[in-house]
Design a protein around this motif. Structure first.
Motif, PDB file in Angstrom:
ATOM      1  N   LEU A 104      -7.001  13.866 -16.707  1.00 43.49           N
ATOM      2  CA  LEU A 104      -7.095  12.607 -17.350  1.00 43.49           C
ATOM      3  C   LEU A 104      -5.514  11.911 -17.342  1.00 43.49           C
ATOM      4  N   ILE A 105      -4.714  12.642 -17.480  1.00 40.10           N
ATOM      5  CA  ILE A 105      -3.390  12.150 -17.416  1.00 40.10           C
ATOM      6  C   ILE A 105      -3.025  11.534 -16.107  1.00 40.10           C
ATOM      7  N   THR A 106      -3.404  11.992 -15.221  1.00 42.88           N
ATOM      8  CA  THR A 106      -3.498  11.328 -13.514  1.00 42.88           C
ATOM      9  C   THR A 106      -4.205  10.171 -13.584  1.00 42.88           C
ATOM     10  N   LEU A 107      -5.495  10.107 -13.947  1.00 41.63           N
ATOM     11  CA  LEU A 107      -6.003   8.899 -14.022  1.00 41.63           C
ATOM     12  C   LEU A 107      -5.437   7.594 -15.012  1.00 41.63           C
ATOM     13  N   LEU A 108      -4.915   8.240 -16.027  1.00 42.05           N
ATOM     14  CA  LEU A 108      -4.526   7.187 -17.075  1.00 42.05           C
ATOM     15  C   LEU A 108      -2.979   6.631 -16.261  1.00 42.05           C
ATOM     16  N   MET A 109      -2.220   7.522 -15.583  1.00 39.60           N
ATOM     17  CA  MET A 109      -1.096   7.077 -14.944  1.00 39.60           C
ATOM     18  C   MET A 109      -1.532   5.955 -13.844  1.00 39.60           C
ATOM     19  N   SER A 110      -2.438   6.182 -13.235  1.00 41.34           N
ATOM     20  CA  SER A 110      -3.071   5.430 -11.999  1.00 41.34           C
ATOM     21  C   SER A 110      -3.326   4.179 -12.771  1.00 41.34           C
ATOM     22  N   ALA A 111      -4.240   3.887 -13.769  1.00 44.29           N
ATOM     23  CA  ALA A 111      -4.517   2.851 -14.363  1.00 44.29           C
ATOM     24  C   ALA A 111      -3.353   1.952 -14.739  1.00 44.29           C
ATOM     25  N   LEU A 112      -2.297   2.548 -15.201  1.00 44.40           N
ATOM     26  CA  LEU A 112      -1.199   1.752 -15.623  1.00 44.40           C
ATOM     27  C   LEU A 112      -0.383   1.276 -14.604  1.00 44.40           C
ATOM     28  N   TYR A 132       0.790  -1.255  -0.041  1.00 45.29           N
ATOM     29  CA  TYR A 132       0.051   0.099   0.078  1.00 45.29           C
ATOM     30  C   TYR A 132       0.872   1.140   0.108  1.00 45.29           C
ATOM     31  N   LEU A 133       1.752   1.335   0.709  1.00 44.48           N
ATOM     32  CA  LEU A 133       2.690   2.540   0.952  1.00 44.48           C
ATOM     33  C   LEU A 133       3.390   2.619  -0.448  1.00 44.48           C
ATOM     34  N   VAL A 134       4.271   1.551  -0.924  1.00 45.36           N
ATOM     35  CA  VAL A 134       4.917   1.591  -2.161  1.00 45.36           C
ATOM     36  C   VAL A 134       4.042   2.053  -3.375  1.00 45.36           C
ATOM     37  N   ILE A 135       2.702   1.640  -3.490  1.00 42.82           N
ATOM     38  CA  ILE A 135       1.991   2.171  -4.785  1.00 42.82           C
ATOM     39  C   ILE A 135       1.569   3.348  -4.394  1.00 42.82           C
ATOM     40  N   GLU A 136       1.130   3.836  -3.023  1.00 43.27           N
ATOM     41  CA  GLU A 136       0.858   5.462  -3.156  1.00 43.27           C
ATOM     42  C   GLU A 136       2.021   6.296  -3.440  1.00 43.27           C
ATOM     43  N   ILE A 137       3.220   5.874  -2.870  1.00 42.45           N
ATOM     44  CA  ILE A 137       4.577   6.605  -3.060  1.00 42.45           C
ATOM     45  C   ILE A 137       4.656   6.629  -4.533  1.00 42.45           C
ATOM     46  N   THR A 138       4.551   5.442  -5.341  1.00 39.31           N
ATOM     47  CA  THR A 138       4.992   5.425  -6.933  1.00 39.31           C
ATOM     48  C   THR A 138       3.725   6.316  -7.504  1.00 39.31           C
ATOM     49  N   HIS A 139       2.638   6.428  -7.055  1.00 42.05           N
ATOM     50  CA  HIS A 139       1.611   7.301  -7.889  1.00 42.05           C
ATOM     51  C   HIS A 139       2.116   8.937  -7.586  1.00 42.05           C
ATOM     52  N   LEU A 140       2.624   9.052  -6.483  1.00 43.28           N
ATOM     53  CA  LEU A 140       3.166  10.832  -6.020  1.00 43.28           C
ATOM     54  C   LEU A 140       4.132  11.083  -7.046  1.00 43.28           C
TER      55      LEU A 140
END
Length: 263
Positions: free
Chosen positions: A126-134, A100-108
């Motif tokens: 849009l680009i934020t949602l796209l990157m989160s999906a990836l 959970y910590l790793v995925i949250e930091i990766t998003h940031l």
């Protein structure tokens, strides 16, 4: 882009919340799919199936996987709750997975540079949602060798919408079609020659989504980088020729590199 502290804070909070949802999704989606596939197999074989369906996001609050205790808002603040609780459940004191910590930091880390690159809320969202999906698709593919259609659909839709607003829809559609056809053809040829699947259909859908985002002109660079990353990983990890390797993470990493280095 003239940013204020408030704008920075609001965007970081939004990204971390999306990252928290992504982390939970990477845990729950495989459980749901395993249940559905098992149920379908029992149905096809006419075997009674009595296992109850696992509850998903809209049916159950977040809870500890060890003691089943529902979590309050104090336990769910991205990054800060994990640090404050020292990586342990408040109630049963069992360790919380660091995923959970790793995925949250990766998003940031992946999304923060977008604040310098986009000066309108529409494109930034849009680009934020796209990157989160990836990122979500990458985590699931690394762990289960599967890429959710939901992630590919979100990435594809965001890619098309971004290019519509940039009056570049034709390049986006051509990239989408070329990406899917290329990997699907390679998949078909490999299966025909080796009598086994070498490239997953999810990879073809993912490349279609990336093509809709980056356009046709960037597909050769994207595939070259992904192939090099895959080869280097195979060499240095000493992976057996019989092992399946998730190609989705290499496509995602390469797409992010192409995106940031070609702007």
């Amino acid at each position: 882009m003239d940013l204020t502290v408030l704008m920075w804070t609001l965007y970081c909070v939004m990204v971390l919340c999306i990252g928290s949802f992504s982390a939970a999704y990477t845990t729950r989606w495989p459980i749901k799919q395993d249940y559905l596939w098992t149920k379908e197999a029992h149905h096809l074989l006419s075997i009674p199936f009595t296992t109850s369906s696992p509850l998903m996001f809209n049916r159950r609050r977040s809870h500890c996987i060890h003691c089943e205790q529902p979590l309050t808002y104090k336990d769910l603040i991205p990054i800060f709750s994990f640090i404050a609780l020292k990586g342990k459940c408040r109630y049963c004191k069992q360790r919380i997975s660091s995923r959970y910590l790793v995925i949250e930091i990766t998003h940031l880390l992946c999304c923060l540079p977008l604040l310098w690159l986009f000066d309108d809320v529409y494109s930034l969202t849009l680009i934020t949602l796209l990157m989160s999906a990836l990122i979500t698709a990458t985590v699931i593919d690394m762990e289960h060798k599967l890429i959710p259609d939901e992630c590919n659909t979100v990435a594809l839709g965001c890619g098309l919408l971004l290019n519509i607003s940039a009056n570049n829809l034709h390049n986006s559609v051509l990239g989408m079609m070329a990406g899917f056809v290329l990997l699907y053809t390679l998949r078909w040829l490999y299966t025909l020659c080796r009598d086994k699947e070498g490239i997953g259909l999810g990879d073809a859908k993912l490349l279609a989504a990336l093509g809709s985002w980056l356009g046709l002109s960037h597909l050769p660079t994207l595939l070259f980088c992904a192939s090099i990353c895959g080869i280097l990983y195979t060499v240095f990890s000493k992976t057996s020729s019989q092992d399946y390797i998730a190609f989705g993470p290499f496509l995602t990493i390469s797409a992010l590199l192409v995106f940031y280095l070609t702007l």
